[in-house]
Design a protein around this motif. Structure first.
Motif, mmCIF file in Angstrom:
data_model
loop_
_atom_site.group_PDB
_atom_site.id
_atom_site.type_symbol
_atom_site.label_atom_id
_atom_site.label_comp_id
_atom_site.label_asym_id
_atom_site.label_seq_id
_atom_site.Cartn_x
_atom_site.Cartn_y
_atom_site.Cartn_z
ATOM 1 N N SER A 181 80.018 3.594 46.959
ATOM 2 C CA SER A 181 79.021 3.881 47.994
ATOM 3 C C SER A 181 77.623 3.698 47.422
ATOM 4 C CB SER A 181 79.185 5.311 48.499
ATOM 5 O OG SER A 181 78.824 6.242 47.486
ATOM 6 N N VAL A 182 76.670 3.541 48.313
ATOM 7 C CA VAL A 182 75.264 3.466 47.905
ATOM 8 C C VAL A 182 74.870 4.716 47.132
ATOM 9 C CG1 VAL A 182 72.919 3.609 48.835
ATOM 10 C CG2 VAL A 182 74.494 1.862 49.686
ATOM 11 N N GLU A 183 75.293 5.866 47.627
ATOM 12 C CA GLU A 183 74.926 7.133 46.994
ATOM 13 C C GLU A 183 75.470 7.231 45.569
ATOM 14 O OE1 GLU A 183 74.766 7.492 51.380
ATOM 15 O OE2 GLU A 183 76.230 6.689 49.966
ATOM 16 N N ASP A 184 76.704 6.770 45.360
ATOM 17 C CA ASP A 184 77.289 6.822 44.020
ATOM 18 C C ASP A 184 76.561 5.879 43.061
ATOM 19 O OD1 ASP A 184 79.092 8.733 44.680
ATOM 20 O OD2 ASP A 184 80.839 7.421 44.758
ATOM 21 N N ILE A 185 76.126 4.734 43.549
ATOM 22 C CA ILE A 185 75.400 3.795 42.687
ATOM 23 C C ILE A 185 74.052 4.380 42.284
ATOM 24 C CG2 ILE A 185 74.338 1.510 42.562
ATOM 25 C CD1 ILE A 185 76.562 0.507 44.411
ATOM 26 N N ILE A 186 73.372 5.026 43.227
ATOM 27 C CA ILE A 186 72.089 5.663 42.882
ATOM 28 C C ILE A 186 72.296 6.746 41.837
ATOM 29 C CG2 ILE A 186 70.180 7.045 43.769
ATOM 30 C CD1 ILE A 186 70.555 5.614 46.463
ATOM 31 N N LEU A 187 73.327 7.572 41.999
ATOM 32 C CA LEU A 187 73.602 8.621 41.026
ATOM 33 C C LEU A 187 73.922 8.029 39.652
ATOM 34 C CD1 LEU A 187 75.723 11.070 43.211
ATOM 35 C CD2 LEU A 187 73.405 11.454 42.328
ATOM 36 N N ALA A 188 74.670 6.931 39.619
ATOM 37 C CA ALA A 188 74.986 6.282 38.345
ATOM 38 C C ALA A 188 73.728 5.724 37.694
ATOM 39 C CB ALA A 188 76.006 5.170 38.559
ATOM 40 N N ALA A 189 72.827 5.162 38.487
ATOM 41 C CA ALA A 189 71.558 4.656 37.947
ATOM 42 C C ALA A 189 70.723 5.786 37.369
ATOM 43 C CB ALA A 189 70.791 3.911 39.038
ATOM 44 N N LEU A 190 70.707 6.932 38.044
ATOM 45 C CA LEU A 190 69.977 8.089 37.524
ATOM 46 C C LEU A 190 70.586 8.576 36.217
ATOM 47 C CD1 LEU A 190 69.429 10.031 40.870
ATOM 48 C CD2 LEU A 190 67.650 8.959 39.467
ATOM 49 N N ALA A 191 71.917 8.547 36.118
ATOM 50 C CA ALA A 191 72.576 8.982 34.887
ATOM 51 C C ALA A 191 72.232 8.070 33.715
ATOM 52 C CB ALA A 191 74.088 9.022 35.092
ATOM 53 N N LEU A 192 71.908 6.813 33.991
ATOM 54 C CA LEU A 192 71.515 5.860 32.951
ATOM 55 C C LEU A 192 70.009 5.889 32.687
ATOM 56 C CD1 LEU A 192 73.733 2.808 34.005
ATOM 57 C CD2 LEU A 192 74.020 4.221 31.955
ATOM 58 N N ASN A 193 69.305 6.803 33.369
ATOM 59 C CA ASN A 193 67.843 6.928 33.233
ATOM 60 C C ASN A 193 67.115 5.650 33.640
ATOM 61 O OD1 ASN A 193 67.832 9.643 32.249
ATOM 62 N ND2 ASN A 193 68.479 8.868 30.236
ATOM 63 N N LEU A 194 67.622 4.968 34.660
ATOM 64 C CA LEU A 194 66.925 3.786 35.158
ATOM 65 C C LEU A 194 65.697 4.205 35.948
ATOM 66 C CD1 LEU A 194 69.796 1.425 36.377
ATOM 67 C CD2 LEU A 194 68.914 1.816 34.057
ATOM 68 N N ASP A 195 64.679 3.359 35.912
ATOM 69 C CA ASP A 195 63.445 3.619 36.648
ATOM 70 C C ASP A 195 63.444 2.960 38.024
ATOM 71 O OD1 ASP A 195 61.994 5.016 34.478
ATOM 72 O OD2 ASP A 195 62.158 3.071 33.473
ATOM 73 N N PHE A 196 64.238 1.899 38.189
ATOM 74 C CA PHE A 196 64.298 1.237 39.490
ATOM 75 C C PHE A 196 65.693 0.664 39.699
ATOM 76 C CE2 PHE A 196 62.716 -2.010 36.527
ATOM 77 C CZ PHE A 196 63.524 -3.102 36.804
ATOM 78 N N LEU A 197 66.015 0.432 40.974
ATOM 79 C CA LEU A 197 67.335 -0.069 41.347
ATOM 80 C C LEU A 197 67.214 -0.911 42.601
ATOM 81 C CD1 LEU A 197 70.521 -0.042 41.295
ATOM 82 C CD2 LEU A 197 70.361 2.034 42.706
ATOM 83 N N ALA A 198 67.821 -2.100 42.569
ATOM 84 C CA ALA A 198 67.965 -2.932 43.766
ATOM 85 C C ALA A 198 69.454 -3.164 43.989
ATOM 86 C CB ALA A 198 67.236 -4.259 43.602
ATOM 87 N N ILE A 199 69.960 -2.762 45.137
ATOM 88 C CA ILE A 199 71.319 -3.109 45.548
ATOM 89 C C ILE A 199 71.197 -4.344 46.433
ATOM 90 C CG2 ILE A 199 73.370 -2.360 46.814
ATOM 91 C CD1 ILE A 199 72.661 0.508 46.072
ATOM 92 N N THR A 200 71.936 -5.382 46.103
ATOM 93 C CA THR A 200 71.758 -6.678 46.767
ATOM 94 C C THR A 200 73.080 -7.131 47.384
ATOM 95 O OG1 THR A 200 72.115 -7.740 44.613
ATOM 96 C CG2 THR A 200 69.836 -7.406 45.299
ATOM 97 N N ASP A 201 73.491 -6.464 48.450
ATOM 98 C CA ASP A 201 74.758 -6.823 49.070
ATOM 99 C C ASP A 201 74.685 -8.200 49.723
ATOM 100 O OD1 ASP A 201 76.582 -4.778 48.436
ATOM 101 O OD2 ASP A 201 75.542 -3.406 49.759
ATOM 102 N N HIS A 202 75.860 -8.817 49.870
ATOM 103 C CA HIS A 202 75.948 -10.197 50.329
ATOM 104 C C HIS A 202 75.589 -10.330 51.812
ATOM 105 C CE1 HIS A 202 77.996 -11.407 46.612
ATOM 106 N NE2 HIS A 202 78.758 -10.349 46.750
ATOM 107 N N ASN A 203 74.534 -11.091 52.106
ATOM 108 C CA ASN A 203 74.166 -11.445 53.483
ATOM 109 C C ASN A 203 74.047 -10.216 54.384
ATOM 110 O OD1 ASN A 203 74.444 -14.102 52.592
ATOM 111 N ND2 ASN A 203 76.532 -14.291 53.336
ATOM 112 N N ASP A 204 73.601 -9.108 53.833
ATOM 113 C CA ASP A 204 73.662 -7.847 54.568
ATOM 114 C C ASP A 204 72.533 -6.930 54.141
ATOM 115 O OD1 ASP A 204 74.782 -5.599 56.034
ATOM 116 O OD2 ASP A 204 75.337 -4.832 54.068
ATOM 117 N N LEU A 205 72.032 -6.146 55.105
ATOM 118 C CA LEU A 205 70.948 -5.210 54.810
ATOM 119 C C LEU A 205 71.279 -3.780 55.227
ATOM 120 C CD1 LEU A 205 67.896 -7.351 55.990
ATOM 121 C CD2 LEU A 205 68.673 -7.004 53.653
#
Length: 474
Positions: A181-205
């Protein structure tokens, strides 16, 4: 009351890499639509799988299916055999909302068609009943009032004194063919101490709405960048900063140029993705109107040296194109046998401003960025003539270049120019600086990399790299 329409047909091998548009009528007061499809001899979408059929699925509403003006309601590629769209909810990757009466279309993308052809059946169920379809079709997406904005302030993302920010530019959620899920990816990015995140799904917004809803509810200390991967049958490309879909039903170079031009007209930063064997590759060599090129996609040994060579060739032609990296992660939780891991590689972006989406993308386009194999991986920085990567300086017979290495002990520090290597030395300390005096009177650019001392399979293994500093005549 429910009504089901069945559409059948046959696609020949000659129709591969094209699109079928199957019309059907939606009566007034329709509350939800379910689309199911199946086809003969199915195989996976991975480029190296051949001999069978891979057919993608999309849905267009009553606004029509004209090129660059399509009323797209959703796209799921070959990841789902059944989707639904309703007034209040929809399958991830599909937009909920009013179901206007008129002629709609099912899109079948004929990605792979076997020599014997492909038989397909599409069943469309329309209902004027309230609520959701009687069967569950996976997760549903409730509409979100919030909208992911390029101009969102960086009010919750911390500012770093050095101006360097690390993040992920290319990954996928369950809104296309990802597992998480989008929420799980954001949480994983936070756990890695990332400063920014772009989710780029295929042909979809539709993932943008979930990202915006998460920000509104949780105020996470990370900058979320709107993005989408336009997935065509002749090459993939990212558009960051986009707020509406861009045409992907592309079969000619001219159509690719039109679509990229439209994305850039809307203010998007455009990137050519993984131009390498099994990337899939970029097949339109005449289309190079992009701001960035993804030279590093997933683990380095997945033929990324091919993408790096494409980038260097464009640099030697005088193009100024930012090198970027992204994991292309599809499986966040199912890690067994999965090679693509979130934030491996990582893109570092330098900006003196607060890390808003627009500030980060402006710096990315300017080339003020570097790449590393992991969030805690080695790093390399390049300065020359007082300029940083992405900037331009005058050509001089004695150019002072300074290369700074962090966490690179045991690797080689290499500086490259238009003709190849200009400098190579062993890195013996975790923190080390090399000061060089180079004749750049006829040079076009310089960039630095950290690589393993020995090649693997005849190819260099890169662990970190910078973008170029460009040279110009006075």
């Amino acid at each position: 009351m429910n009504k089901t329409v069945s559409l059948t047909g046959h696609a020949s091998a000659e129709q591969a890499l094209t699109y079928l548009h199957l019309p059907f009528d939606v009566p007034a007061q329709t509350r939800w639509i379910v689309v199911r499809y199946r086809y003969s001899d199915p195989i996976g979408s991975d480029p190296w799988l051949t001999g069978g059929n891979t057919v993608d699925l999309g849905l267009v509403d009553a606004r029509g299916a004209a090129f660059c003006e399509m009323g797209l309601r959703g796209w799921s590629g070959s990841a789902r055999s059944e989707v639904f769209v309703g007034e209040q909810a929809a399958t991830p990757g599909y937009a909920s909302g009013a179901l206007d009466a008129g002629t709609w279309h099912v899109i079948l993308g004929l990605y792979k068609i076997a020599p014997q052809g492909c038989d397909y059946t599409v069943e469309i169920t329309l209902s004027n009943e309230a609520g959701l379809p009687p069967a569950h079709h996976g997760a549903v997406m409730l509409p979100a009032a919030a909208r992911l904005s390029l101009d969102a302030p960086a009010s919750h993302a911390p500012t770093h004194a050095g101006g360097w920010y690390r993040g992920e530019l290319h990954c996928h959620s369950q809104h296309s063919d990802g597992e998480a899920s989008v929420e799980d990816i954001i949480l994983a990015a936070l756990a890695l101490n990332l400063d920014f995140l772009a989710i780029t799904d295929h042909n979809d917004l539709t993932h943008h709405a979930r990202m915006a809803a998460y920000v509104a509810a949780n105020h996470p200390p990370i900058t979320l960048i709107p993005g989408c991967e336009m997935t065509t049958y002749h090459g993939h490309w990212n558009a960051w900063g986009i707020d509406d879909w861009v045409e992907f039903r592309i079969v000619t170079e001219m159509q690719m140029q039109l679509a990229m031009r439209e994305a850039r007209r809307r203010g998007a930063i455009v990137s050519c993705n993984h131009p390498r064997t099994y990337g899939p590759p970029w097949e339109f060599a005449g289309v190079t109107d992009f701001d960035c090129l993804e030279v590093w996609n997933g683990p380095w040994m997945l033929n990324n040296w091919e993408a790096l060579d494409v980038w260097e060739q464009l640099l030697r032609q005088g193009r100024r194109i930012t090198a970027v990296g992204g994991s292309d992660m599809h499986r966040l939780h199912q890690i067994d046998g999965t090679v693509a891991r979130l934030a491996h590689p990582i893109t570092w972006i330098h900006t003196p401003d607060a890390p808003s989406p627009r500030a980060l993308l402006n710096a990315l386009k300017a080339g003020h960025c570097a790449l590393s194999e992991a969030p805690d991986g080695p790093r390399v920085f390049l300065q020359a003539g007082g300029a940083q990567s992405g900037d331009a300086i005058e050509r001089r017979i004695d150019t002072c270049a300074v290369v700074t290495v962090a966490g690179g002990a045991g690797l080689q520090c290499v500086v490259r120019g238009a003709a190849g290597e200009r400098f190579c030395a062993a890195v013996t300390h975790e923190m080390q600086t090399f000061t060089l005096h180079l004749d750049c009177s006829d040079e076009m650019f310089l960039w630095a990399q950290l690589r393993s001392p020995e090649a693997l399979g005849g190819q260099p293994v890169i662990h970190a790299m910078t973008n170029p500093i460009y040279m110009h005549q006075k």
